[in-house]
Write a protein that holds these residues in place. Structure first.
Motif, short mmCIF file in Angstrom:
data_model
loop_
_atom_site.label_atom_id
_atom_site.label_comp_id
_atom_site.label_asym_id
_atom_site.label_seq_id
_atom_site.Cartn_x
_atom_site.Cartn_y
_atom_site.Cartn_z
N PHE A 163 -1.03 5.15 -3.87
CA PHE A 163 -1.27 5.77 -2.56
C PHE A 163 -2.64 5.39 -2.01
O PHE A 163 -2.90 5.53 -0.82
CB PHE A 163 -1.14 7.30 -2.65
CG PHE A 163 -2.22 7.97 -3.46
CD1 PHE A 163 -3.43 8.31 -2.88
CD2 PHE A 163 -2.01 8.27 -4.79
CE1 PHE A 163 -4.42 8.93 -3.62
CE2 PHE A 163 -3.00 8.89 -5.55
CZ PHE A 163 -4.21 9.22 -4.96
N ASN A 164 -3.52 4.87 -2.90
CA ASN A 164 -4.89 4.52 -2.50
C ASN A 164 -5.47 3.59 -3.54
O ASN A 164 -6.24 4.02 -4.40
CB ASN A 164 -5.72 5.80 -2.34
CG ASN A 164 -7.12 5.54 -1.83
OD1 ASN A 164 -7.49 4.41 -1.50
ND2 ASN A 164 -7.93 6.59 -1.77
N MET A 165 -5.11 2.33 -3.50
CA MET A 165 -5.47 1.36 -4.54
C MET A 165 -6.00 0.08 -3.90
O MET A 165 -5.50 -0.37 -2.88
CB MET A 165 -4.24 1.05 -5.40
CG MET A 165 -4.42 -0.12 -6.37
SD MET A 165 -2.86 -0.61 -7.20
CE MET A 165 -2.75 0.64 -8.47
N GLY A 166 -7.01 -0.50 -4.52
CA GLY A 166 -7.53 -1.78 -4.07
C GLY A 166 -7.67 -2.73 -5.24
O GLY A 166 -7.92 -2.31 -6.37
N ILE A 167 -7.51 -4.03 -4.98
CA ILE A 167 -7.60 -5.03 -6.03
C ILE A 167 -7.97 -6.38 -5.43
O ILE A 167 -7.55 -6.71 -4.31
CB ILE A 167 -6.27 -5.14 -6.82
CG1 ILE A 167 -6.40 -6.12 -7.98
CG2 ILE A 167 -5.11 -5.48 -5.90
CD1 ILE A 167 -5.22 -6.07 -8.94
#
Length: 353
Positions: A163-167
């Motif tokens: 729901f709220n991920m960065g990579i």
């Protein structure tokens, strides 16, 4: 629009939620930092959001794709393949961003770069009382929500959630993105990121408003699937099953046993009338821990939400969360660990279509 490579590509899979997409895109228009593109992937929806996306042409660097249903994980991969950013920001369609979200992510990356990251979630003042109650149950320490989105005092290591991920793009591509897991594909991805030697970190100020489910029936199905996912994840990633993951199952079994003991006491009050007072206590005492826990949830939620009504609904949401997860965990344990079925044979129903 600026056609240079954006720093961020925001990837959003969508399934029958055009109204939510409208709110999310509006919040993206209001960001104080504009260095991003948006990739919306329609996952075989019967109620598409194409018309909604067309409203934002010229306001956002926006791409819209429509594809057959395959689930959120594969839809995120589809969007990632068609994006250009240095970092991929994976969001659910039921989130709304504060104006400073991109700014806070940028600030954290400039301060200390990291391979993958995530942020916490909150309840917006406009959410319904039930949505606020469900949000409380998913984030409260008293329902094991303390394992999510907390820098200190968490019961387990933080892993980014979808729901709220960065990579970083290169890390995403190295790991081939999300797997084909039916449930828990985001935690599986986080585990694989860490197992590959990459660093993850919580960005505490990069939070989102997360609507979650709108009623207890849908919420039960969500947490039930999470319980199933936990067993499947332990099979894929041995050693990741922690004591905290067992607590909802222990809670579920405990509540059932207490209710059964009370029922036996009530029955024996009639069949053994000479000793009815002894059986009265057998019927009554098992409810004491259940009532005390309910009071704890009611008081804590009422104070935090400034509402007795939300506090009362939070009691129901807490029991649904813990016992829904517990039942899913027990079903998966029986099918996978006792009967020895594989991940996809045990759960043949296509959850996403």
């Amino acid at each position: 629009m600026n056609k240079q490579e954006p720093r961020f590509s925001i990837i959003v899979p969508v399934y029958n939620r055009p109204d939510e997409v409208d709110e999310l895109l509006q919040s993206l228009c209001e960001q104080t930092v504009k260095d991003f593109e948006v990739v919306i992937v329609e996952d075989g929806s019967k109620t598409p959001c194409k018309d909604v996306c067309q409203k934002y042409e010229g306001k956002l660097d926006l791409k819209y794709f429509d594809k057959p249903n395959s689930g959120p994980g594969q839809s995120r991969n589809y969007g990632a393949e068609r994006s250009r950013g240095e970092y991929l920001l994976v969001l659910d369609s039921d989130v709304v961003l504060p104006r400073t979200y991109i700014k806070e992510v940028s600030k954290e990356l400039d301060r200390e770069p990291v391979d993958a990251f995530g942020g916490p979630d909150r309840a917006h003042p406009s959410f319904t009382p039930m949505q606020k109650a469900i949000s409380y149950s998913m984030t409260s320490f008293f329902t094991t929500g303390g394992i999510r989105g907390s820098k200190k005092g968490a019961l387990d290591k933080f892993f980014p959630r979808s729901f709220n991920m960065g990579i970083r793009r290169d890390v995403y591509e190295e790991l081939d993105g999300f797997s084909k897991m039916r449930f828990g594909e985001d935690i599986d991805f986080s585990y694989r990121i860490v197992e590959a030697g990459h660093q993850t970190r919580l960005f505490p100020e990069a939070w989102v408003w997360h609507k979650r489910r709108t009623d207890l029936k849908k919420f039960f199905r969500q947490v039930y699937n999470s319980g199933i996912a936990r067993i499947n994840l332990s099979k894929r990633h041995p050693g990741t099953l922690k004591l905290v993951h067992l607590l909802p199952m222990v809670f579920t079994v405990g509540v059932i046993l207490l209710i059964l003991i009370s029922a036996v006491g009530r029955a024996m009050m009639h069949y053994d009338a000479d000793n009815w007072r002894s059986w009265y206590w057998v019927a009554l005492l098992p409810w004491v821990p259940i009532v005390l826990y309910s009071l704890l949830i009611f008081i804590d939620s009422s104070i935090k939400n400034h509402s007795l009504s939300i506090g009362l609904k939070s009691v129901a949401a807490a029991f649904v969360q813990l016992m829904g997860y517990g039942f899913g965990f027990l079903e998966a344990w029986w099918k996978r660990c006792v009967r020895g079925q594989d991940e996809f044979t045990a759960f043949e129903k296509n959850f996403y279509s």
